[in-house]
Scaffold this motif. Structure first.
Motif, PDB file in Angstrom:
ATOM      1  N   GLY A  16      39.744  11.740  65.438  1.00  0.00           N
ATOM      2  CA  GLY A  16      40.117  12.455  66.645  1.00  0.00           C
ATOM      3  C   GLY A  16      39.835  11.662  67.906  1.00  0.00           C
ATOM      4  N   SER A  17      40.149  12.299  69.032  1.00  0.00           N
ATOM      5  CA  SER A  17      39.942  11.676  70.336  1.00  0.00           C
ATOM      6  C   SER A  17      38.492  11.838  70.757  1.00  0.00           C
ATOM      7  N   GLN A  18      37.933  10.790  71.375  1.00  0.00           N
ATOM      8  CA  GLN A  18      36.551  10.856  71.839  1.00  0.00           C
ATOM      9  C   GLN A  18      36.395  11.811  73.025  1.00  0.00           C
ATOM     10  N   GLN A  19      37.509  12.292  73.580  1.00  0.00           N
ATOM     11  CA  GLN A  19      37.452  13.263  74.665  1.00  0.00           C
ATOM     12  C   GLN A  19      37.371  14.696  74.144  1.00  0.00           C
ATOM     13  N   GLU A  20      37.549  14.853  72.809  1.00  0.00           N
ATOM     14  CA  GLU A  20      37.586  16.211  72.274  1.00  0.00           C
ATOM     15  C   GLU A  20      36.639  16.429  71.108  1.00  0.00           C
ATOM     16  N   PHE A  21      36.329  15.370  70.341  1.00  0.00           N
ATOM     17  CA  PHE A  21      35.523  15.542  69.135  1.00  0.00           C
ATOM     18  C   PHE A  21      34.443  14.458  69.057  1.00  0.00           C
ATOM     19  N   VAL A  22      33.474  14.713  68.179  1.00  0.00           N
ATOM     20  CA  VAL A  22      32.578  13.640  67.739  1.00  0.00           C
ATOM     21  C   VAL A  22      33.362  12.839  66.719  1.00  0.00           C
ATOM     22  N   CYS A  23      33.593  11.550  67.003  1.00  0.00           N
ATOM     23  CA  CYS A  23      34.482  10.736  66.169  1.00  0.00           C
ATOM     24  C   CYS A  23      33.918   9.325  66.050  1.00  0.00           C
ATOM     25  N   ARG A  24      34.706   8.448  65.406  1.00  0.00           N
ATOM     26  CA  ARG A  24      34.250   7.074  65.201  1.00  0.00           C
ATOM     27  C   ARG A  24      34.006   6.346  66.515  1.00  0.00           C
ATOM     28  N   ASP A  25      34.728   6.723  67.546  1.00  0.00           N
ATOM     29  CA  ASP A  25      34.627   5.991  68.802  1.00  0.00           C
ATOM     30  C   ASP A  25      33.365   6.327  69.603  1.00  0.00           C
ATOM     31  N   ASN A  26      32.788   7.495  69.388  1.00  0.00           N
ATOM     32  CA  ASN A  26      31.635   7.859  70.209  1.00  0.00           C
ATOM     33  C   ASN A  26      30.364   8.171  69.421  1.00  0.00           C
ATOM     34  N   VAL A  27      30.437   8.146  68.090  1.00  0.00           N
ATOM     35  CA  VAL A  27      29.253   8.509  67.310  1.00  0.00           C
ATOM     36  C   VAL A  27      28.121   7.513  67.512  1.00  0.00           C
ATOM     37  N   ASP A  28      28.454   6.214  67.620  1.00  0.00           N
ATOM     38  CA  ASP A  28      27.399   5.215  67.840  1.00  0.00           C
ATOM     39  C   ASP A  28      26.727   5.423  69.192  1.00  0.00           C
ATOM     40  N   GLN A  29      27.516   5.764  70.200  1.00  0.00           N
ATOM     41  CA  GLN A  29      26.957   6.009  71.527  1.00  0.00           C
ATOM     42  C   GLN A  29      26.008   7.215  71.502  1.00  0.00           C
ATOM     43  N   ILE A  30      26.396   8.255  70.795  1.00  0.00           N
ATOM     44  CA  ILE A  30      25.555   9.457  70.704  1.00  0.00           C
ATOM     45  C   ILE A  30      24.228   9.126  70.032  1.00  0.00           C
ATOM     46  N   PRO A  41      31.436  26.562  76.509  1.00  0.00           N
ATOM     47  CA  PRO A  41      32.304  26.773  75.343  1.00  0.00           C
ATOM     48  C   PRO A  41      33.228  25.580  75.115  1.00  0.00           C
ATOM     49  N   ARG A  42      33.838  25.543  73.963  1.00  0.00           N
ATOM     50  CA  ARG A  42      34.633  24.382  73.565  1.00  0.00           C
ATOM     51  C   ARG A  42      35.831  24.166  74.481  1.00  0.00           C
ATOM     52  N   PHE A  43      36.461  25.243  74.965  1.00  0.00           N
ATOM     53  CA  PHE A  43      37.675  25.043  75.755  1.00  0.00           C
ATOM     54  C   PHE A  43      37.371  24.361  77.094  1.00  0.00           C
ATOM     55  N   LEU A  44      36.126  24.480  77.567  1.00  0.00           N
ATOM     56  CA  LEU A  44      35.758  23.786  78.804  1.00  0.00           C
ATOM     57  C   LEU A  44      35.435  22.318  78.538  1.00  0.00           C
ATOM     58  N   LEU A  45      34.941  22.013  77.339  1.00  0.00           N
ATOM     59  CA  LEU A  45      34.590  20.635  77.004  1.00  0.00           C
ATOM     60  C   LEU A  45      35.799  19.825  76.542  1.00  0.00           C
ATOM     61  N   LYS A  46      36.832  20.499  76.115  1.00  0.00           N
ATOM     62  CA  LYS A  46      38.009  19.805  75.597  1.00  0.00           C
ATOM     63  C   LYS A  46      38.627  18.911  76.674  1.00  0.00           C
ATOM     64  N   GLY A  47      38.771  17.644  76.336  1.00  0.00           N
ATOM     65  CA  GLY A  47      39.335  16.671  77.262  1.00  0.00           C
ATOM     66  C   GLY A  47      38.322  16.061  78.214  1.00  0.00           C
ATOM     67  N   ARG A  48      37.081  16.556  78.184  1.00  0.00           N
ATOM     68  CA  ARG A  48      36.056  16.040  79.105  1.00  0.00           C
ATOM     69  C   ARG A  48      34.758  15.734  78.377  1.00  0.00           C
ATOM     70  N   LEU A  49      34.816  15.583  77.056  1.00  0.00           N
ATOM     71  CA  LEU A  49      33.610  15.347  76.261  1.00  0.00           C
ATOM     72  C   LEU A  49      32.930  14.054  76.660  1.00  0.00           C
ATOM     73  N   GLN A  50      33.704  12.985  76.831  1.00  0.00           N
ATOM     74  CA  GLN A  50      33.092  11.698  77.153  1.00  0.00           C
ATOM     75  C   GLN A  50      32.405  11.745  78.515  1.00  0.00           C
ATOM     76  N   GLN A  51      32.997  12.454  79.454  1.00  0.00           N
ATOM     77  CA  GLN A  51      32.393  12.594  80.776  1.00  0.00           C
ATOM     78  C   GLN A  51      31.035  13.315  80.673  1.00  0.00           C
ATOM     79  N   VAL A  52      30.980  14.353  79.859  1.00  0.00           N
ATOM     80  CA  VAL A  52      29.728  15.104  79.681  1.00  0.00           C
ATOM     81  C   VAL A  52      28.673  14.246  79.002  1.00  0.00           C
ATOM     82  N   LEU A  53      29.063  13.536  77.924  1.00  0.00           N
ATOM     83  CA  LEU A  53      28.096  12.702  77.205  1.00  0.00           C
ATOM     84  C   LEU A  53      27.557  11.577  78.089  1.00  0.00           C
TER      85      LEU A  53
END
Length: 1058
Positions: free
Chosen positions: A670-684, A618-630
């Motif tokens: 937004g923060s790349q640790q919480e959302f799909v944003c400009r900072d991580n969309v290219d990596q995805i 769920p989202r509350f577990l991914l919040k703040g750790r999105l980049q680590q998961v990706l």
């Protein structure tokens, strides 16, 4: 007539008219024999649909019909395979005529014919005809058995011929062997004749011969025969003999059902005393009758054979034995009948096979239907039936038991035991549709239930589990039994589909009994979730999840908090399939870190499990750790030498990336640790696009296709997510890459992946809520792929897909990738794909022949594809095959008039480099065709081509030498202008007369003759040279000079000569 197969009684009013019309043709003396045979064939078709028993009385059966029918039969050839229908119908007709109530001796008259020879009596003629056709191998044998049953029982025939006929039959049985084809035919005919005779003959006429026939039948040992028909006929005859041994009477001890009339039942309640008196009188009469009647000893043998027949491997034999058990038991005294039922119940042991269970159920059903199962036996029968209703044994990749469950439903119907919830459960939850329909009977709330679970509704298994079950569970008497059945019998089923449907059914039924689910079912499931049986474990875990979900929705979470301590351990252990100690108090950060760390496990299934788990967080577990998961999922998608075969793990990681993106949502700033944003969309996108290039293969085939399919799906899901939220995050470069890679996959050879890519391509192209931005050549694409064809275009069909996808070759942005995909398809091995892809490519080449700019651009792209995939056999080998076809079809004729055109020069260089030191037979043979096609270009190219082909004429592989010689021969004949006529004649003679599979010295000599003839330098070999590199170390190198040094110097190639 086929339309009447299911309801043949509709023909009854028309049968006589149809028969009379056809018999008019038969009686007409002017009818030619083929027409008569056709009339009898039509009669047989009608008989086959309606059945001969209903059709037989309609035959004319007057005295005047006897002689003509006998004469027609006498003219028939018993071995003619074309006219068996005629013989079959004549024998049936004769069986009806022989019932005329006159002594057959009256038809004989003067037995001396006009020629002075004695005529055969009519009785003997009929008997000889019957004997003749009892030993044939066609359908006439069945009709002959019917004729015997009607003829032998005539009063005048049985007195003088019955004993002799039975003696003949028994002698034929004893002399014939069922192990031979001829013997099988004879035994079949004799058994049919005896079975029909003992069925239709009077008991007092057949009884004197019954013991002798049974003894002969025992000696034949038909139960050991591998012929199903013989075993079935033997069982039929045994039961007929048993019925002959016992008197035909109705057992007075039978169970008497209540009257079907409500008024009669009400009257019966008022007359209870009179009924009791009648029962006492009947019991006394029964006792007297049993004392007076002795049962022959042969009955024990008959019943034993029938009980053995219940375990036969073929259903038709078991069914015949079951009917025999029912018929004979109805004529036995009560005590003996009870002994038969006791022996019958021995079939229901788990040491017995499913055949014994099925036969036992059929026999119980026959006994119940006839009222021979007394209430005193119900406590013994009902537990057996409850087991039979759920009988399901795993055998290899499938199971057996559907016939047992079907027969168990028949038993319940037969003795009106349908009030048990087990029958309702079978009607809803059985795996097979025939069992569900068989179980649909009468039970409490029957009208309401049958309205929802009628014959057609239970035909859909998903509807039964997810809809009908919920309705039935609303009746209190069914709720708990249905839940217990799902938990005990279905969540551990061998079929994964049944397990999944069962858990969903538990989810849907939970609102009917939430307390029972929380307090009883969940504590029972948790130990099963960590058990050793994989099926049980899988079903229990799914059931826990579904029930918990349903309870959460009902706000009943507090009811199972007491058992939640072991949940974290259960989830981790299930994902790993290994023991993993974990605390329920572990923090979220530790949970995510733990899951990410398991993504690099050395076992593929563990990577798959934790990848899917991360995708489901769920989202509350991914919040703040999105980049680590990706980052963790990205590492799973990278191919390394250690995990190159982990295609399923890479597939699941790509699926999880899309699921994670959908869970966290999109926020551009937004923060790349919480959302799909400009900072991580290219990596995805980079990770997902890498998956589209996975072409890994192993012993399972193209396992990289699973990864590509998942990557395409994830690309679509992420792109649509971005478009619907913040489309500006999709830049033109990313969009171009996505569409180009999808176009390439849409042009490749595997139908499944081509169809998936095409579907994703059109989804992105025609999505308009809002439209996907930056799609290259959108207007041209919408013209090629109209919106109305989005759902109708069949990408699986090469004939529909390739004519459209090749049109993208005219669009610069797509040309490279489409050509790359087409190269694999045109040069592939699948005939359909090859034909349509090649034809579409050639059609495109014809369109651009008159456009030098378009053709030049195409050739540049083609060379770029070749250069980028040099030594990549997945692309280069089919690409060489495609080039061979294009050169042969004149796709580059525009360049043939220009000397030393850059395209053929570069193509020659690439081909030469591709086959350098190659031992791939297919690649070498494809390159030969390309070299031969390049001979059509003018300039220095031709001498280089000849030199390369002459090198291949002395290749170490004989098949390559032979192929080269054959194709060079065809090349000289096709392009006759490349050499002078006189030289070509000598060259073709050398090529055709030489054995190119001979030893290399012989072949090399003939090859050098060709070189001299064509004025091409002879290729020479340099001896092996040894260099001392260091004390104790050396290496060897073999160098093949492709040209003479002098020849190189004359061309200004001093470096090559050196």
């Amino acid at each position: 007539m086929d339309k009447y197969q299911e309801q043949p009684h509709l023909l009854d009013h028309h049968l006589e008219g149809m028969m009379n019309s056809l018999l008019e043709i038969v009686w007409d003396s002017a009818s030619p024999p083929p027409l008569v045979h056709l009339a009898f064939k039509f009669l047989y078709i009608i008989t086959k649909v309606r059945g001969y028993k209903r059709f037989l009385p309609l035959f004319p059966h007057e005295v005047r019909d006897l002689q003509p029918v006998l004469d027609m039969l006498a003219k028939q050839n018993p071995r003619d395979p074309e006219t068996w229908e005629t013989r079959y119908m004549l024998l049936l007709w004769l069986s009806m005529i022989c019932l005329i109530p006159f002594d057959l001796a009256r038809f004989d008259g003067n037995l001396v014919s006009l020629e002075g020879q004695a005529r055969q009596p009519t009785m003997d003629r009929i008997l000889d005809i019957a004997k003749c056709y009892l030993v044939v191998s066609d359908k006439a044998r069945d009709a002959a058995a019917v004729l015997v049953s009607k003829f032998i029982v005539r009063p005048d025939v049985k007195q003088s011929r019955m004993a002799d006929f039975l003696e003949w039959v028994l002698s034929m049985l004893s002399k014939s062997s069922s192990q031979t084809m001829e013997g099988t035919v004879i035994v079949n005919g004799m058994l049919q004749a005896l079975a029909q005779l003992f069925k239709h003959g009077k008991r007092e006429d057949c009884l004197p011969y019954a013991a002798t026939v049974l003894e002969c039948l025992d000696s034949c040992k038909l139960s050991e025969s591998n012929q199903m028909v013989l075993r079935k006929l033997g069982m039929k005859l045994v039961q007929r003999l048993g019925l002959t041994f016992v008197k035909p009477k109705v057992a007075k001890w039978r169970y008497q059902r209540g009257c079907r009339s409500l008024a009669a039942n009400l009257q019966a309640q008022g007359a209870a005393v009179q009924n009791q008196k009648r029962e006492v009188a009947a019991a006394e009469a029964e006792a007297d009758d049993d004392e007076e009647y002795d049962i022959p000893a042969e009955i024990e043998n008959v019943v034993e054979q029938l009980l053995v027949g219940l375990k036969d491997k073929d259903t038709i034999v078991r069914w015949s034995a079951a009917k025999g058990i029912g018929r004979i038991t109805g004529r036995l005294p009560k005590e003996l009948a009870d002994d038969v039922i006791g022996s019958l119940l021995d079939c229901f042991s788990f040491q017995e096979t499913d055949n014994a269970w099925h036969g036992g159920c059929l026999a119980l059903a026959e006994l119940g239907r006839r009222g021979l199962l007394l209430p005193s036996r119900i406590p013994d029968v009902v537990p057996v039936m409850l087991k039979a209703l759920t009988y399901d044994e795993k055998r290899g990749a499938c199971s057996v038991g559907s016939n047992v469950r079907d027969a168990a439903c028949y038993v319940c119907w037969a003795f009106d035991a349908s009030t048990s919830p087990a029958l309702v459960i079978a009607a809803v939850f059985d795996r097979d549709v025939n069992c569900r329909r068989a179980a649909s009977g009468t039970f409490p709330h029957g009208i309401d239930i049958l309205t929802a679970a009628d014959y057609f509704a239970v035909g859909n298994r998903v509807n039964c589990y997810l809809t009908i079950s919920v309705y039935i569970a609303g009746f209190p008497e069914y709720t708990q039994p249905m839940i217990d059945h799902l938990v005990n019998m279905k969540i551990n089923h061998w079929d994964s589909v049944i397990r999944e449907l069962s858990t969903k059914a538990l989810h849907n039924i939970t609102p009917q009994a939430p307390e029972y689910m929380a307090n009883v079912v969940l504590p029972r499931l948790l130990p099963l979730s960590v058990g050793s049986d994989l099926h049980t474990r899988h079903g229990a875990i799914l059931a826990c999840a579904e029930i918990t979900h349903a309870l959460c929705k009902l706000l009943k979470l507090f009811m199972f908090l007491a058992v939640a301590g072991g949940w974290q351990w259960l989830i981790n252990d299930s994902l790993r399939h290994l023991t993993l100690v974990s605390s329920a108090a572990r923090q979220h950060i530790k949970l995510v870190t733990q899951y990410v760390s398991e993504l690099q496990n050395s076992e593929e299934m563990i990577r798959c499990g934790f990848s899917r788990a991360l995708g489901a967080l769920p989202r509350f577990l991914l919040k703040g750790r999105l980049q680590q998961v990706l980052e963790g999922l990205k590492k799973v998608t990278i191919i390394s030498p250690e995990d190159v075969s982990f295609a399923e793990a890479r597939r699941d990681a790509l699926i999880a990336i899309a699921k994670v993106c959908q869970t966290v949502g999109v926020k551009g700033d937004g923060s790349q640790q919480e959302f799909v944003c400009r900072d991580n969309v290219d990596q995805i996108y980079a990770t997902l696009l890498t998956g589209v290039t996975d072409y890994t293969t192993d012993s399972r085939g193209d396992v990289g296709g699973w990864v590509r399919e998942a990557a395409m799906t994830s690309l679509m899901e992420v792109t649509l997510l971005l478009v619907q939220n913040e489309a500006e995050l999709i830049n033109a470069s990313i969009c171009k890459q996505i569409m180009c890679w999808l176009a390439q996959q849409s042009a490749e050879k595997i139908d499944k992946f081509r169809a998936h890519a095409g579907s994703v391509f059109l989804t992105l192209l025609h999505f308009d809520h809002p439209p996907v931005p930056h799609i290259p050549h959108r207007e041209e694409l919408e013209r090629i792929f109209p919106r109305w064809q989005k759902e109708t275009l069949n990408w699986n069909a090469a004939s529909e897909a390739f004519p459209r996808i090749t049109q993208l070759l005219g669009l610069p942005a797509y040309q490279y990738h489409v050509l790359l995909g087409l190269s694999v398809s045109v040069g592939g091995l699948t005939e359909t794909t090859l034909r349509y892809s090649a034809q579409s490519l050639f059609d495109h080449m014809k369109k651009i022949q008159s456009d030098p700019s378009a053709l030049g651009s195409f050739c540049e792209t083609l060379l770029k594809v070749f250069e980028d995939n040099l030594r990549n056999d997945r692309v280069s080998v089919p690409l060489l095959t495609m080039l061979d076809q294009m050169l042969a079809n004149g796709c580059f004729d525009m360049f043939t008039e220009q000397e030393n055109h850059p395209f053929p020069v570069k193509l020659f260089t690439l081909c030469k480099e591709e086959i350098k030191r190659s031992k791939d037979i297919r690649k070498l043979r494809s390159s030969i065709g390309v070299f031969c096609g390049l001979i059509q270009f003018q300039g220095d190219m031709r001498e280089k081509v000849f030199f390369q082909l002459f090198l291949l004429l002395c290749h170490p592989f004989p098949i390559i030498r032979k192929t080269t010689a054959s194709q060079v021969y065809e090349m000289l004949l096709t392009y006759s202008d490349v050499v002078e006529p006189a030289i070509m004649e000598q060259a073709t003679a050398i090529l055709s007369d030489t054995n190119w599979e001979a030893e290399l010295p012989v072949v090399r000599e003939r090859r050098n003759c060709l070189c001299d003839l064509m004025k091409v330098p002879r290729p020479q070999l340099v001896a092996k040279v040894r260099w001392e590199c260091a004390p104790g170390a050396a290496f060897f190198m073999e160098v093949s000079l492709r040209m003479l040094a002098a020849s190189c110097r004359t061309r200004g190639m001093a470096g090559a000569a050196a």
